[in-house]
Scaffold this motif. Structure first.
Motif, PDB file in Angstrom:
ATOM      1  N   SER A   1       6.555   6.009  -0.923  1.00 47.09           N
ATOM      2  CA  SER A   1       7.171   5.670  -2.227  1.00 47.09           C
ATOM      3  C   SER A   1       6.645   6.584  -3.325  1.00 47.09           C
ATOM      4  CB  SER A   1       6.873   4.221  -2.617  1.00 47.09           C
ATOM      5  OG  SER A   1       7.292   3.359  -1.601  1.00 47.09           O
ATOM      6  N   LEU A   2       5.344   6.817  -3.307  1.00 50.78           N
ATOM      7  CA  LEU A   2       4.741   7.692  -4.318  1.00 50.78           C
ATOM      8  C   LEU A   2       5.333   9.102  -4.227  1.00 50.78           C
ATOM      9  CD1 LEU A   2       2.611   8.398  -6.475  1.00 50.78           C
ATOM     10  CD2 LEU A   2       0.923   8.624  -4.639  1.00 50.78           C
ATOM     11  N   SER A   3       5.547   9.570  -2.993  1.00 47.49           N
ATOM     12  CA  SER A   3       6.112  10.924  -2.832  1.00 47.49           C
ATOM     13  C   SER A   3       7.514  10.997  -3.435  1.00 47.49           C
ATOM     14  CB  SER A   3       6.128  11.322  -1.354  1.00 47.49           C
ATOM     15  OG  SER A   3       7.186  10.673  -0.664  1.00 47.49           O
ATOM     16  N   GLU A   4       8.243   9.872  -3.366  1.00 43.69           N
ATOM     17  CA  GLU A   4       9.596   9.853  -3.957  1.00 43.69           C
ATOM     18  C   GLU A   4       9.530   9.939  -5.477  1.00 43.69           C
ATOM     19  OE1 GLU A   4      10.974   6.251  -2.107  1.00 43.69           O
ATOM     20  OE2 GLU A   4      11.564   7.307  -0.252  1.00 43.69           O
ATOM     21  N   ILE A   5       8.576   9.247  -6.062  1.00 46.02           N
ATOM     22  CA  ILE A   5       8.403   9.317  -7.529  1.00 46.02           C
ATOM     23  C   ILE A   5       8.008  10.733  -7.949  1.00 46.02           C
ATOM     24  CG2 ILE A   5       6.998   8.487  -9.467  1.00 46.02           C
ATOM     25  CD1 ILE A   5       6.779   5.806  -7.895  1.00 46.02           C
ATOM     26  N   LEU A   6       7.082  11.322  -7.191  1.00 44.82           N
ATOM     27  CA  LEU A   6       6.639  12.679  -7.517  1.00 44.82           C
ATOM     28  C   LEU A   6       7.800  13.667  -7.406  1.00 44.82           C
ATOM     29  CD1 LEU A   6       3.188  12.674  -5.659  1.00 44.82           C
ATOM     30  CD2 LEU A   6       3.520  12.834  -8.138  1.00 44.82           C
ATOM     31  N   GLU A   7       8.654  13.422  -6.431  1.00 41.61           N
ATOM     32  CA  GLU A   7       9.786  14.327  -6.215  1.00 41.61           C
ATOM     33  C   GLU A   7      10.703  14.373  -7.442  1.00 41.61           C
ATOM     34  OE1 GLU A   7      11.392  13.776  -2.266  1.00 41.61           O
ATOM     35  OE2 GLU A   7      13.202  14.901  -2.821  1.00 41.61           O
ATOM     36  N   THR A   8      10.868  13.221  -8.107  1.00 41.63           N
ATOM     37  CA  THR A   8      11.720  13.202  -9.309  1.00 41.63           C
ATOM     38  C   THR A   8      11.122  14.078 -10.413  1.00 41.63           C
ATOM     39  OG1 THR A   8      10.600  11.289 -10.275  1.00 41.63           O
ATOM     40  CG2 THR A   8      12.485  10.819  -8.830  1.00 41.63           C
ATOM     41  N   LYS A   9       9.850  14.400 -10.284  1.00 41.70           N
ATOM     42  CA  LYS A   9       9.219  15.278 -11.283  1.00 41.70           C
ATOM     43  C   LYS A   9       9.092  16.701 -10.769  1.00 41.70           C
ATOM     44  CE  LYS A   9       6.999  11.501 -13.368  1.00 41.70           C
ATOM     45  NZ  LYS A   9       5.872  10.849 -13.951  1.00 41.70           N
ATOM     46  N   GLY A  10       9.737  16.956  -9.643  1.00 39.08           N
ATOM     47  CA  GLY A  10       9.694  18.311  -9.086  1.00 39.08           C
ATOM     48  C   GLY A  10       8.418  18.618  -8.332  1.00 39.08           C
ATOM     49  N   ILE A  11       7.713  17.570  -7.931  1.00 38.85           N
ATOM     50  CA  ILE A  11       6.478  17.795  -7.167  1.00 38.85           C
ATOM     51  C   ILE A  11       6.731  17.338  -5.736  1.00 38.85           C
ATOM     52  CG2 ILE A  11       4.034  17.188  -6.997  1.00 38.85           C
ATOM     53  CD1 ILE A  11       4.060  16.597  -9.966  1.00 38.85           C
ATOM     54  N   TYR A  12       6.633  18.271  -4.809  1.00 35.40           N
ATOM     55  CA  TYR A  12       7.030  17.972  -3.434  1.00 35.40           C
ATOM     56  C   TYR A  12       5.830  17.753  -2.518  1.00 35.40           C
ATOM     57  CZ  TYR A  12      11.567  19.094  -5.183  1.00 35.40           C
ATOM     58  OH  TYR A  12      12.709  19.068  -5.921  1.00 35.40           O
ATOM     59  N   THR A  13       5.900  16.677  -1.751  1.00 35.19           N
ATOM     60  CA  THR A  13       4.823  16.299  -0.827  1.00 35.19           C
ATOM     61  C   THR A  13       5.116  16.879   0.552  1.00 35.19           C
ATOM     62  OG1 THR A  13       4.446  14.254  -2.054  1.00 35.19           O
ATOM     63  CG2 THR A  13       3.638  14.308   0.224  1.00 35.19           C
ATOM     64  N   GLU A  14       4.270  17.791   0.999  1.00 34.68           N
ATOM     65  CA  GLU A  14       4.495  18.408   2.309  1.00 34.68           C
ATOM     66  C   GLU A  14       3.927  17.563   3.433  1.00 34.68           C
ATOM     67  OE1 GLU A  14       3.132  22.490   2.376  1.00 34.68           O
ATOM     68  OE2 GLU A  14       4.177  22.920   0.493  1.00 34.68           O
ATOM     69  N   PHE A  15       2.847  16.827   3.126  1.00 31.89           N
ATOM     70  CA  PHE A  15       2.264  16.002   4.194  1.00 31.89           C
ATOM     71  C   PHE A  15       1.657  14.724   3.621  1.00 31.89           C
ATOM     72  CE2 PHE A  15      -1.410  18.505   2.790  1.00 31.89           C
ATOM     73  CZ  PHE A  15      -2.358  17.506   2.635  1.00 31.89           C
ATOM     74  N   ILE A  16       1.553  13.732   4.484  1.00 30.34           N
ATOM     75  CA  ILE A  16       0.719  12.564   4.197  1.00 30.34           C
ATOM     76  C   ILE A  16      -0.270  12.472   5.362  1.00 30.34           C
ATOM     77  CG2 ILE A  16       0.611  10.071   3.848  1.00 30.34           C
ATOM     78  CD1 ILE A  16       3.542  10.243   2.842  1.00 30.34           C
ATOM     79  N   ASP A  17      -1.542  12.501   5.001  1.00 29.13           N
ATOM     80  CA  ASP A  17      -2.611  12.476   5.994  1.00 29.13           C
ATOM     81  C   ASP A  17      -3.143  11.045   6.065  1.00 29.13           C
ATOM     82  OD1 ASP A  17      -5.081  12.664   7.291  1.00 29.13           O
ATOM     83  OD2 ASP A  17      -5.499  14.664   6.487  1.00 29.13           O
ATOM     84  N   ILE A  18      -2.998  10.414   7.230  1.00 25.16           N
ATOM     85  CA  ILE A  18      -3.354   8.986   7.317  1.00 25.16           C
ATOM     86  C   ILE A  18      -4.752   8.764   7.916  1.00 25.16           C
ATOM     87  CG2 ILE A  18      -0.912   8.363   7.423  1.00 25.16           C
ATOM     88  CD1 ILE A  18      -1.255   7.665  10.367  1.00 25.16           C
TER      89      ILE A  18
END
Ligand SMILES: *Cc1c(COP(=O)(O)O)cnc(C)c1O
Length: 476
Positions: A226-243
């Protein structure tokens, strides 16, 4: 005290063929001790390959892009992170020297990550010079990394460690990372390019949770998506999530033995049976006001949801009736990363030690002195609860209960707190084998009090019918 039930509860470990092969070859064992002293840690690398494969298969089945990183803090042996490199996976490093060794061994910097809890300038310089991604934990770290990158005139890749996830409407506490409620503004303020803000390049999110809950990990991953989706609206792209890691491992053959052990331990602490641990150590249980209190404070050695099953459960987790995590990831270009320590070392290791003496103490308990010390088989929890293996003639009818004692000058250097039944009293020079010790048990707490040498680390690179001395590679 009446001895109602003298029989000691067993905890039969899961074993691999190579462990049994080795324990049956007393000549070979003697030759190993002759050359390398005692104790010796053996690492069987084909089991490491298999563990990697099992996790990769789960991701492939779910069609999720992935990368695994071997968290090498779980074991110091170099042969293991070199094998990780040969297997094409990455290495999670937690200090300057861990990073330096991985770089020197030629691990691709793209497959390295720095998660150290304390990051010195020297460590960050090495990471920035080599374009190794750094997982950031706090604002001071962000500022230090920026100043290092600025000085070296580099842009450097970063991930942000996140904590404070919501599980059942409560927040999970961790001393690590940025709170999930604040991290969005942390990322934008540190990574949106501006005049003096061009040095940290946002790549992804990271968490590593305490404990072993797949629900908590599933919920955390869902919240990161969900956080990656919010960041995307600001033009910040998440390449990975490390669990992170913390994947459960199973050590024991038998569920009922695990249950019985806990029952017998409780009875012993309550004084309803003979002790089954040295001086009736409750391993977390204790009597307060005549009532049994506390809980078993060891690793949960018996697990049905270990390894790949554990990962399946995370991917199938549904947070607040949304789609499950695997479904949420399907149309995204987000890679899932894992940093696996213990669970990649399943069935990989064994610690061997020689018997030096046998004696009876004042309470008529047999103490068997081993040529090793407590720090060479030390868990971060109360005890290592697996029956050891013996290179003994099996057909004896004089079983004897013993405690194993170590070389430190401390009353508490009892190598296993559990009392163990042996087929007969061991001879001097007999060999005890502690199995499945590669994850954290060998090195994490190893010390050199009395100037004892550190234990020898040897590796077997392939599976064979009969091992010879030359098959055991030293850790150069
Ligand atoms: C220790 C650690 C791991 C590995 O944990 P295991 O339980 O051994 O899988 C992964 N990531 C981080 C940040 C760690 O501190």
């Amino acid at each position: 005290m009446k001895s109602v039930n003298n029989k000691l509860p067993k905890l039969s470990p899961l074993l691999s063929e190579w462990m049994l092969q080795l324990m049956q070859d007393k000549k070979l064992l003697d030759a190993l001790f002759e050359t390398h002293g005692s104790p010796i840690n053996i690492h069987y690398l084909p089991a490491f390959d298999e563990n990697i494969n099992r996790f990769q298969k789960v991701f492939e089945k779910h069609n999720i892009p992935h990368d695994l990183f071997y968290a090498r803090k779980a074991n110091k042996t170099k042969s293991l992170f070199k094998r990780a490199k040969e297997d094409g996976i990455g290495v999670d490093t937690a200090s300057y020297r861990e990073l330096e060794q991985a770089l020197d061994a030629g691990v691709d910097p793209k497959l390295l990550v720095v998660t150290a809890a304390i990051k010195t300038r020297k460590l960050l310089e090495l990471a920035v010079e080599n374009n190794v991604i750094v997982i950031l934990d706090n604002q001071d770290e962000c500022d230090l990394l920026k100043s290092v990158a600025k000085k070296l005139d580099k842009q450097t890749p970063v991930g942000f460690r996140v904590s404070g996830f919501y599980v059942n409407d409560e927040k999970l506490y961790s001393r690590f990372g940025f709170d999930i409620d604040d991290v969005e503004s942390v990322i934008t303020s540190n990574c949106i390019p501006e005049e003096n803000n061009v040095h940290l390049i946002y790549k992804g999110l990271h968490f590593h949770l305490n404990g072993y809950s797949t629900e908590e990990r599933g919920a955390a991953l869902s919240q990161c998506i969900s956080l990656s989706e919010i960041l995307e609206t600001k033009g910040i792209y998440t390449e990975f999530i490390d669990i992170g890691g913390g994947v459960l491992m199973n050590y024991l053959k038998d569920k009922s033995e695990w249950k019985d052990f806990k029952e017998e331990l409780k009875k012993a602490v309550k004084g309803e049976r003979e002790e089954i641990t040295f001086n009736n150590d409750g391993l977390g249980y204790q009597m307060i006001d005549n009532k049994l209190q506390g809980d078993l404070a060891t690793y949960p050695f018996y697990n049905e949801n270990s390894g790949d099953v554990f990962l399946e459960q995370i991917l199938n987790y549904r947070f607040k009736n949304k789609e499950n995590v695997s479904e949420l990831l399907q149309n995204k270009a987000i890679e899932i990363r894992m940093e696996l320590g213990r669970s990649l070392l399943n069935q990989v290791g064994m610690t061997l030690a020689r018997v030096v003496f046998r004696k009876k103490d004042r309470h008529v308990r047999w103490l068997v002195g081993l040529e090793m010390n407590m720090s060479q088989l030390q868990s971060s929890s109360a005890d290592f609860l697996l029956d050891p293996l013996f290179a003994l003639e099996p057909d004896d009818e004089n079983p004897v209960d013993v405690y194993f004692t170590g070389a430190y000058c401390l009353e508490r250097d009892i190598v296993l707190k559990r009392k163990i039944t042996l087929p007969h009293l061991p001879e001097i020079g007999d060999v005890v084998g502690f199995v499945n010790t590669a994850g954290y048990m060998m090195h994490f707490f190893e010390t050199q009090a009395h100037l004892f040498e550190l234990s020898a680390n040897l590796s077997l690179e392939t599976s064979k019918e009969n091992y010879e001395m030359k098959d055991f590679k030293t850790d150069e």
